[in-house]
Design a protein around this motif. Structure first.
Motif, short mmCIF file in Angstrom:
data_model
loop_
_atom_site.label_atom_id
_atom_site.label_comp_id
_atom_site.label_asym_id
_atom_site.label_seq_id
_atom_site.Cartn_x
_atom_site.Cartn_y
_atom_site.Cartn_z
N ARG A 13 36.63 39.77 -45.29
CA ARG A 13 36.28 39.42 -44.24
C ARG A 13 37.14 38.31 -44.05
NH1 ARG A 13 30.19 40.21 -43.21
NH2 ARG A 13 30.82 39.70 -40.75
N GLY A 14 36.79 37.75 -42.64
CA GLY A 14 37.11 37.01 -42.28
C GLY A 14 36.16 35.30 -42.42
N PRO A 15 36.20 34.42 -41.55
CA PRO A 15 35.34 32.98 -42.05
C PRO A 15 33.81 33.50 -41.94
CG PRO A 15 37.89 32.58 -40.30
CD PRO A 15 37.21 33.71 -40.88
N VAL A 16 32.49 32.47 -42.15
CA VAL A 16 31.57 32.66 -41.90
C VAL A 16 31.09 32.95 -40.77
CG1 VAL A 16 29.08 32.32 -42.94
CG2 VAL A 16 31.01 32.60 -44.55
N THR A 17 30.37 32.96 -39.90
CA THR A 17 29.91 33.39 -38.81
C THR A 17 28.58 31.84 -38.78
OG1 THR A 17 28.69 34.88 -38.19
CG2 THR A 17 31.14 34.86 -37.77
N ARG A 18 28.21 31.66 -36.84
CA ARG A 18 27.58 30.74 -37.52
C ARG A 18 26.01 30.97 -37.76
NH1 ARG A 18 27.71 27.43 -31.74
NH2 ARG A 18 25.93 26.66 -32.46
N ARG A 19 25.79 32.46 -37.22
CA ARG A 19 24.99 32.97 -37.59
C ARG A 19 24.54 33.15 -38.90
NH1 ARG A 19 24.00 37.79 -32.46
NH2 ARG A 19 24.21 35.99 -30.69
N GLU A 20 25.52 34.20 -40.02
CA GLU A 20 25.67 34.29 -41.11
C GLU A 20 25.07 32.41 -41.67
OE1 GLU A 20 27.97 37.10 -41.84
OE2 GLU A 20 29.22 35.68 -41.53
N ARG A 21 25.22 31.81 -41.79
CA ARG A 21 23.85 30.72 -41.71
C ARG A 21 23.28 29.57 -42.31
NH1 ARG A 21 29.43 26.94 -42.40
NH2 ARG A 21 28.21 25.99 -43.58
N GLY A 318 14.37 20.32 -33.71
CA GLY A 318 14.26 19.11 -33.17
C GLY A 318 16.27 18.99 -33.65
N ARG A 319 16.18 18.19 -31.86
CA ARG A 319 17.72 17.83 -32.26
C ARG A 319 18.62 16.89 -33.49
NH1 ARG A 319 17.57 16.15 -25.32
NH2 ARG A 319 17.49 17.99 -24.21
N PRO A 320 17.72 15.37 -33.62
CA PRO A 320 18.45 14.72 -34.91
C PRO A 320 18.70 15.84 -35.78
CG PRO A 320 16.75 13.74 -33.85
CD PRO A 320 16.33 15.20 -32.97
N LEU A 321 17.58 16.80 -36.50
CA LEU A 321 17.90 17.98 -37.49
C LEU A 321 18.74 18.84 -37.25
CD1 LEU A 321 14.18 18.25 -38.66
CD2 LEU A 321 16.57 16.45 -39.89
N THR A 322 19.00 19.35 -36.32
CA THR A 322 20.08 20.27 -36.01
C THR A 322 21.30 20.06 -35.88
OG1 THR A 322 19.00 21.70 -33.88
CG2 THR A 322 20.65 21.74 -33.31
N LEU A 375 26.82 12.52 -34.54
CA LEU A 375 27.63 12.86 -33.24
C LEU A 375 28.21 13.74 -32.83
CD1 LEU A 375 26.49 9.56 -31.27
CD2 LEU A 375 24.55 11.46 -31.52
N ALA A 376 29.21 12.94 -33.29
CA ALA A 376 30.56 13.64 -32.96
C ALA A 376 30.94 15.89 -33.31
CB ALA A 376 31.82 13.80 -33.53
N ALA A 377 29.73 15.66 -34.52
CA ALA A 377 29.64 17.10 -35.20
C ALA A 377 28.69 18.20 -34.28
CB ALA A 377 28.69 17.68 -36.65
N ASN A 378 27.39 17.79 -33.09
CA ASN A 378 26.75 18.40 -32.82
C ASN A 378 27.63 18.45 -30.92
OD1 ASN A 378 23.89 18.99 -32.22
ND2 ASN A 378 24.26 17.29 -30.63
N GLN A 381 29.14 21.67 -32.18
CA GLN A 381 28.78 22.39 -32.28
C GLN A 381 28.16 23.45 -31.30
OE1 GLN A 381 27.93 24.08 -35.13
NE2 GLN A 381 25.53 24.47 -35.18
N HIS A 382 28.50 22.31 -29.95
CA HIS A 382 28.01 23.24 -28.87
C HIS A 382 28.97 23.57 -28.00
CE1 HIS A 382 23.70 22.02 -28.48
NE2 HIS A 382 24.61 20.35 -28.57
N ARG A 383 30.05 22.75 -28.50
CA ARG A 383 31.58 23.73 -28.02
C ARG A 383 32.50 24.60 -28.68
NH1 ARG A 383 30.99 18.87 -26.41
NH2 ARG A 383 31.62 18.01 -24.65
N ASN A 384 31.25 25.10 -30.20
CA ASN A 384 31.93 26.30 -30.74
C ASN A 384 33.21 26.22 -30.87
OD1 ASN A 384 29.36 27.81 -30.25
ND2 ASN A 384 29.89 28.68 -28.72
N TYR A 385 33.00 24.95 -31.84
CA TYR A 385 34.11 24.56 -32.54
C TYR A 385 33.93 24.04 -34.25
CZ TYR A 385 38.36 22.11 -33.80
OH TYR A 385 39.52 21.27 -34.43
N ARG A 386 34.53 25.15 -34.74
CA ARG A 386 34.52 24.51 -36.40
C ARG A 386 34.75 22.84 -37.05
NH1 ARG A 386 32.18 29.25 -38.66
NH2 ARG A 386 32.93 31.47 -37.63
#
Length: 400
Positions: A13-21, A318-322, A375-378, A381-386
């Motif tokens: 299979r390909g890489p893990v998707t966000r929903r599988e995490r 919550g936004r910080p934990l997300t 902040l950069a990772a968040n 995440q909003h742009r669906n970039y790994r």
């Protein structure tokens, strides 16, 4: 009579998707990158380990105590355990998709060998204290020797861990005896110099790193025991279902953190200038701090597992934990970003940042860079970039 075509076998299979995490592993990785930052920034600031001022004053005493007791040699075992956990998660996902044992082994070996390559580049260009290459080598060994073993075989790690607990206790007793028998002049903690961190030019630092990296990698290979413990936990899906394993997580958190804190406390007190013993006792404390540090891996992971069990009861995270979880999903990029930041901000041939106190300068830089990475990772995440490093690794491994 019509014949039904047999579907082709799935190679992988390909890489893990966000929903599988699962939440817990990502939150742990994201949060623990702060401790990694505090440790590595201090190494850059002092051009050596453990990265503390041997003659502290004022709040620097408290900083030294907390760093030596809770951070040094206690953060990287967390990632060792999570590496083993993730290895089993990847293998299970491939197997559940119909991939053959050989295909699963092939994709894991490919991934880990590319990690060795990432580590070599990281250590050569940025920071000799790289863990990626060592984890890659450990991953190769675990894939070949441990992955497809029975539950009975994997129980051996519990026996090994119990023996290590006894060894840590014995080391603590010897350290206590060394302190009680201390008769010489009081000794302070001194930083073991790293020439690559003290180099005044980038070219000189590169040459020094190539000499320092092999010994560091050989030292990190001892983490295979911690990685194996993570594999054992993943086989039971403890972090996917933390609420169902609350009793186990509580016991591990209490035992692991008790050993790691008590084991680091004597050195922390010396580092704070509140305990005065001779050089022999300080050496015993340093060894005890290293030995007990590995228990910070399961201790911190279990603590975060209990926290996640409570968080999952809430309707929203919550936004910080997300955002911290988003960093955990991009921990490879976050880890490499830190090394770039320390090189630019703290290296003698970089900006050589100095706010008047090396310890506080390094700590301020560590916290600031971690927040920037969250902040950069968040935003990613909003742009669906790994994340840049994750994207590159997945393309190399999955040819996509």
């Amino acid at each position: 009579m019509a014949h039904t075509a047999t579907p082709p076998a799935v190679e992988h299979r390909g890489p893990v998707t966000r929903r599988e995490r699962a939440l817990a592993p990502d939150l742990i990785r994201g949060a623990m990158l702060l401790l990694i930052a505090l440790a590595n920034a201090a190494n850059f600031g002092f051009a050596g380990a453990p990265g503390v001022n041997g003659t502290p004053h004022g709040l620097e005493r408290v900083f030294n105590l907390l760093k030596l007791t809770l951070v040094d040699a206690r953060a990287y075992p967390v990632f060792g355990l999570m590496f083993g956990y993730g290895l089993v998660q990847l293998a299970r996902r491939q197997q559940n998709s119909g991939s053959s044992v050989g295909a699963v082994r092939s994709i894991l070996l490919k991934r880990h060998l590319w990690m060795v390559g990432f580590g070599l580049v990281h250590a050569t260009l940025l920071y000799f204290g790289d863990f990626l290459g060592a984890y890659g080598l450990i991953g190769v060994l675990c894939t070949l020797l441990l992955l497809n073993r029975s539950d009975k075989f994997h129980r051996l790690i519990i026996v090994i861990w119990a023996l290590q607990v006894l060894y840590a206790v014995g080391t603590g007793v010897l350290a206590l005896m060394a302190a009680l028998n201390s008769t010489g002049p009081a000794a302070s903690i001194t930083n073991s110099p790293n020439p690559s961190l003290a180099a005044t030019s980038y070219g000189q630092s590169l040459v020094e790193r190539l000499q320092e990296y092999p010994a560091h990698t050989a030292f990190v290979l001892g983490l295979i025991v911690v990685v194996w413990l993570g594999m054992w936990a993943a086989r039971r899906q403890i972090l996917e279902n933390p609420a169902q394993h609350k009793t186990l997580l509580t016991r591990v958190a209490v035992l692991g953190l008790s050993i790691t804190v008590l084991g680091g406390l004597p050195l922390g007190l010396v580092g704070a200038g509140w305990l005065h013993v001779d050089s022999s006792a300080v050496s015993s404390f340093e060894f005890l701090a290293q030995i007990s540090g590995q228990f910070g891996g399961p201790g911190y992971v279990a603590l975060f597992g209990l926290i996640v069990a409570k968080l999952l009861r809430r309707p929203q995270l919550g936004r910080p934990l997300t955002a911290i979880s988003a960093l955990g999903q991009r921990s490879l990029s976050g880890y490499l970003f830190q090394s770039v930041a320390w090189t630019i901000l703290l290296a003698p041939y970089g900006l050589n940042l100095d706010l008047g106190n090396t310890a506080f300068t390094a700590a301020a830089a560590a916290i600031a860079i971690w927040i920037v990475s969250v902040l950069a990772a968040n935003a990613m995440q909003h742009r669906n970039y790994r994340g840049p490093a994750e994207t590159l690794l997945r393309r190399l491994v999955y040819n996509r």
